[in-house]
Design a protein around this motif. Structure first.
Motif, short mmCIF file in Angstrom:
data_model
loop_
_atom_site.label_atom_id
_atom_site.label_comp_id
_atom_site.label_asym_id
_atom_site.label_seq_id
_atom_site.Cartn_x
_atom_site.Cartn_y
_atom_site.Cartn_z
N SER A 118 -2.15 8.63 2.77
CA SER A 118 -2.91 9.28 3.84
C SER A 118 -3.57 8.27 4.77
O SER A 118 -4.19 8.65 5.76
CB SER A 118 -3.98 10.23 3.27
OG SER A 118 -4.91 9.52 2.48
N ARG A 119 -3.41 6.99 4.49
CA ARG A 119 -3.83 5.94 5.42
C ARG A 119 -2.75 5.67 6.47
O ARG A 119 -3.00 4.99 7.47
CB ARG A 119 -4.14 4.64 4.66
CG ARG A 119 -5.33 4.75 3.71
CD ARG A 119 -6.62 4.83 4.46
NE ARG A 119 -7.79 5.03 3.61
CZ ARG A 119 -8.96 5.39 4.06
NH1 ARG A 119 -9.15 5.62 5.35
NH2 ARG A 119 -9.97 5.57 3.23
N ILE A 120 -1.56 6.18 6.23
CA ILE A 120 -0.47 6.05 7.20
C ILE A 120 -0.74 7.04 8.34
O ILE A 120 -0.90 8.23 8.10
CB ILE A 120 0.90 6.35 6.54
CG1 ILE A 120 1.15 5.37 5.38
CG2 ILE A 120 2.02 6.28 7.57
CD1 ILE A 120 2.33 5.75 4.50
N GLN A 121 -0.83 6.53 9.54
CA GLN A 121 -1.28 7.34 10.68
C GLN A 121 -0.43 8.59 10.88
O GLN A 121 -0.96 9.66 11.21
CB GLN A 121 -1.29 6.50 11.96
CG GLN A 121 -2.01 7.18 13.12
CD GLN A 121 -2.15 6.26 14.32
OE1 GLN A 121 -1.77 5.10 14.28
NE2 GLN A 121 -2.69 6.80 15.41
N SER A 122 0.87 8.47 10.66
CA SER A 122 1.76 9.60 10.90
C SER A 122 1.61 10.70 9.84
O SER A 122 2.13 11.81 10.02
CB SER A 122 3.22 9.13 10.93
OG SER A 122 3.58 8.55 9.69
N LEU A 123 0.91 10.40 8.76
CA LEU A 123 0.74 11.38 7.67
C LEU A 123 -0.66 11.99 7.63
O LEU A 123 -0.83 13.09 7.11
CB LEU A 123 1.04 10.72 6.32
CG LEU A 123 2.46 10.17 6.09
CD1 LEU A 123 2.56 9.52 4.72
CD2 LEU A 123 3.50 11.27 6.24
N ARG A 124 -1.65 11.30 8.18
CA ARG A 124 -3.02 11.79 8.08
C ARG A 124 -3.29 12.89 9.10
O ARG A 124 -2.86 12.82 10.24
CB ARG A 124 -4.01 10.64 8.30
CG ARG A 124 -5.44 10.99 7.91
CD ARG A 124 -6.37 9.81 8.06
NE ARG A 124 -7.73 10.13 7.66
CZ ARG A 124 -8.25 9.94 6.47
NH1 ARG A 124 -7.51 9.40 5.52
NH2 ARG A 124 -9.50 10.27 6.20
N GLN A 150 -13.30 9.01 7.53
CA GLN A 150 -12.32 7.94 7.40
C GLN A 150 -12.45 7.14 6.10
O GLN A 150 -11.49 6.51 5.66
CB GLN A 150 -12.43 6.99 8.60
CG GLN A 150 -11.81 7.52 9.89
CD GLN A 150 -10.30 7.76 9.75
OE1 GLN A 150 -9.57 6.95 9.19
NE2 GLN A 150 -9.84 8.90 10.26
N MET A 151 -13.61 7.18 5.49
CA MET A 151 -13.79 6.42 4.24
C MET A 151 -13.03 7.04 3.06
O MET A 151 -12.88 6.39 2.01
CB MET A 151 -15.27 6.30 3.89
CG MET A 151 -15.94 7.60 3.52
SD MET A 151 -17.67 7.39 3.00
CE MET A 151 -17.46 6.61 1.39
N TYR A 152 -12.54 8.27 3.25
CA TYR A 152 -11.79 8.94 2.18
C TYR A 152 -10.32 9.06 2.53
O TYR A 152 -9.98 9.27 3.68
CB TYR A 152 -12.38 10.33 1.92
CG TYR A 152 -13.82 10.31 1.49
CD1 TYR A 152 -14.17 9.84 0.22
CD2 TYR A 152 -14.83 10.75 2.33
CE1 TYR A 152 -15.50 9.81 -0.18
CE2 TYR A 152 -16.16 10.73 1.93
CZ TYR A 152 -16.49 10.25 0.67
OH TYR A 152 -17.80 10.22 0.28
N PRO A 153 -9.43 8.97 1.55
CA PRO A 153 -9.73 8.71 0.15
C PRO A 153 -10.13 7.25 -0.09
O PRO A 153 -9.72 6.37 0.65
CB PRO A 153 -8.41 9.03 -0.56
CG PRO A 153 -7.35 8.74 0.47
CD PRO A 153 -7.98 9.12 1.78
N ARG A 154 -10.91 7.05 -1.12
CA ARG A 154 -11.31 5.70 -1.49
C ARG A 154 -10.16 4.98 -2.19
O ARG A 154 -9.11 5.57 -2.45
CB ARG A 154 -12.53 5.78 -2.41
CG ARG A 154 -13.78 6.38 -1.75
CD ARG A 154 -14.80 6.78 -2.78
NE ARG A 154 -14.31 7.85 -3.64
CZ ARG A 154 -14.77 8.11 -4.86
NH1 ARG A 154 -15.73 7.36 -5.37
NH2 ARG A 154 -14.28 9.11 -5.56
N SER A 155 -10.35 3.71 -2.47
CA SER A 155 -9.33 2.94 -3.19
C SER A 155 -9.16 3.50 -4.59
O SER A 155 -10.06 4.17 -5.13
CB SER A 155 -9.74 1.48 -3.27
OG SER A 155 -10.89 1.33 -4.09
N SER A 156 -8.02 3.21 -5.20
CA SER A 156 -7.76 3.72 -6.54
C SER A 156 -8.81 3.21 -7.54
O SER A 156 -9.22 3.93 -8.44
CB SER A 156 -6.36 3.33 -7.01
OG SER A 156 -6.19 1.93 -6.99
#
Length: 240
Positions: free
Chosen positions: A132-138, A223-229
């Motif tokens: 979800s950090r990929i712009q085309s997917l968020r 934007q802070m979500y989702p957090r790192s694993s």
């Protein structure tokens, strides 16, 4: 031999079902069993159980009627393709994205779609929190679905960022979800969602009972979500 039970299930959901779709499901079943001998895809290997516990269970997502209107659907942590691929077989014109962290599962799904003659499917090899950090997917999809075995608070953090405002996240959960939903309410609100509907599902001819937890996205996920694993593993989003 399973056409009648599948036809009965789709008919009850107000869906059309024909022999060509049935043949696709049967090929899917056979490929699942064949590949399962090489890679771990499912503990369910009996034909009848695959039909009821994978195929019919997956298409119960259509009990939420808005799914029938969706043009774009992402299945987060799709595994062996459930519930995304059965949704695609039923609703042929939906653009489906299958996301999974294991490439060997995606290779299986690519082989299935090719064998079944299914097009307009995108395969994303990624962890859910990274995809979800990929712009085309968020903020892109009408609907996100997940049947992953995970806590609802965690699932919402992983899945809701993919959904566009006004869209929905459908979590296919087990029979006892009340406490889990209460625990997740704060996180759902923080992530830009609200509980829209909880739909009880019973698969005819079995003792299987499930719930669809439908979360509507009412504002953008911060934007802070989702957090790192690593951060997610340390703690869930909670008001306490």
């Amino acid at each position: 031999m399973y056409f009648d039970v599948m036809n009965q299930s789709t008919e009850a959901l107000g869906l059309s079902f024909d022999r060509s779709q049935y043949e696709q499901f049967m090929k899917y079943k056979d490929l699942l069993k064949e590949w399962n001998e090489k890679i771990n895809l499912t503990a369910i290997t009996d034909d009848e159980d695959i039909i009821s516990k994978h195929f019919i269970d997956s298409i119960q997502a259509f009990k939420f009627s808005e799914l029938k209107k969706a043009k774009t659907v992402i299945d987060v942590g799709t595994g062996a393709g459930f519930p995304g691929l059965p949704i695609k077989i039923i609703q042929k014109d939906v653009k489906l994205t299958l996301l999974d962290s294991l490439n060997k599962r995606l290779n299986f799904l690519k082989a299935v779609t090719q064998e079944l003659g299914i097009s307009d499917v995108e395969f994303i090899h990624s962890r859910a929190e990274d995809g979800s950090r990929i712009q085309s997917l968020r903020d892109t999809f009408d609907v996100a679905v997940s049947r992953a075995v995970a806590n609802l608070t965690l699932l919402t953090e992983l899945c809701l960022p993919y959904v566009k405002v006004g869209g929905y996240f459908i979590a296919l959960k087990g029979p006892a979800v009340e406490e889990e939903i209460e625990d997740a309410r704060y996180a759902i609100r923080v992530l830009g969602g609200k509980i829209h509907e909880i739909i009880e599902v019973h698969i005819e001819g079995t003792d299987l009972k499930h719930n669809l937890v439908v979360i509507q996205k009412v504002k953008s996920t911060p934007q802070m979500y989702p957090r790192s694993s690593s951060a997610i593993k340390k703690s869930l989003i909670t008001s306490r």
